[in-house]
Motif scaffolding. Sequence first.
Motif, short mmCIF file in Angstrom:
data_model
loop_
_atom_site.label_atom_id
_atom_site.label_comp_id
_atom_site.label_asym_id
_atom_site.label_seq_id
_atom_site.Cartn_x
_atom_site.Cartn_y
_atom_site.Cartn_z
N PRO A 102 0.82 -1.21 0.00
CA PRO A 102 0.00 0.00 0.00
C PRO A 102 0.86 1.27 0.00
N THR A 103 0.43 2.24 -0.77
CA THR A 103 1.07 3.55 -0.82
C THR A 103 0.10 4.56 -0.24
N THR A 104 0.57 5.40 0.67
CA THR A 104 -0.29 6.42 1.28
C THR A 104 -0.48 7.59 0.32
N VAL A 105 -1.74 8.00 0.15
CA VAL A 105 -2.08 9.15 -0.68
C VAL A 105 -2.67 10.21 0.25
N PRO A 106 -1.97 11.32 0.44
CA PRO A 106 -2.46 12.34 1.37
C PRO A 106 -3.76 12.99 0.87
N ALA A 107 -4.52 13.56 1.79
CA ALA A 107 -5.76 14.26 1.43
C ALA A 107 -5.44 15.34 0.39
N ALA A 129 -5.80 -1.50 -9.85
CA ALA A 129 -5.49 -0.97 -8.52
C ALA A 129 -6.59 -1.32 -7.54
N LYS A 130 -6.22 -1.26 -6.28
CA LYS A 130 -7.17 -1.34 -5.16
C LYS A 130 -6.97 -0.08 -4.33
N THR A 131 -8.07 0.46 -3.82
CA THR A 131 -7.98 1.65 -2.99
C THR A 131 -8.70 1.41 -1.67
N SER A 132 -8.41 2.25 -0.71
CA SER A 132 -9.04 2.11 0.60
C SER A 132 -10.36 2.88 0.69
N ALA A 133 -10.68 3.69 -0.34
CA ALA A 133 -11.91 4.48 -0.29
C ALA A 133 -12.32 4.92 -1.70
N PHE A 134 -13.55 5.40 -1.81
CA PHE A 134 -14.04 5.91 -3.08
C PHE A 134 -13.47 7.30 -3.39
N ILE A 138 -9.29 12.87 -3.61
CA ILE A 138 -10.09 14.09 -3.54
C ILE A 138 -10.76 14.25 -2.18
N GLY A 139 -10.46 13.33 -1.26
CA GLY A 139 -11.08 13.36 0.06
C GLY A 139 -10.35 14.26 1.05
N ASN A 140 -10.84 14.24 2.30
CA ASN A 140 -10.29 15.06 3.37
C ASN A 140 -9.38 14.30 4.32
N SER A 141 -9.13 13.03 4.04
CA SER A 141 -8.24 12.23 4.89
C SER A 141 -7.35 11.37 4.00
N GLN A 142 -6.21 10.97 4.56
CA GLN A 142 -5.29 10.15 3.77
C GLN A 142 -5.91 8.78 3.50
N GLN A 143 -5.59 8.21 2.35
CA GLN A 143 -6.08 6.91 1.93
C GLN A 143 -4.90 6.10 1.41
N THR A 144 -5.17 4.86 1.00
CA THR A 144 -4.10 4.05 0.44
C THR A 144 -4.46 3.59 -0.97
#
Length: 120
Positions: free
Chosen positions: A52-57, A78-83, A104-110
Amino acid sequence: MTRTRALAFAALAVLAAGATTAGAAAHADDPGDTTKSQVRPLAAHGQYEGTPTTVPAGGQANAGVNCPAGQVPTGGGAKTSAFDIYLTDSFPAGTGWTVIGKNIGNSQQTLRAVVVCTVP
């Protein structure tokens, strides 16, 4: 539908089609017929996931994964942790697969790359 979503759906369709085709080939022969040899795929199409790679908000990141030694990529996604993460690119890179995603969210995702590999 945005281009990014269309690419994501296309990548998932490729992965699903490969799994369906492999399953159909494995069950092609009648198990009760002893005159035919059992059909087995010559090369398995294994799916491998990267770390997993962290993608910042509000940020963007890339993730990659390589095929095992002696194998080549035939597809990926790919697989992501959120929409909240949209894929902007998904492509073969050397002996693996690379994806780029925008959060495009307000919290970091993977984000995690997936590659489908086969023996050449």
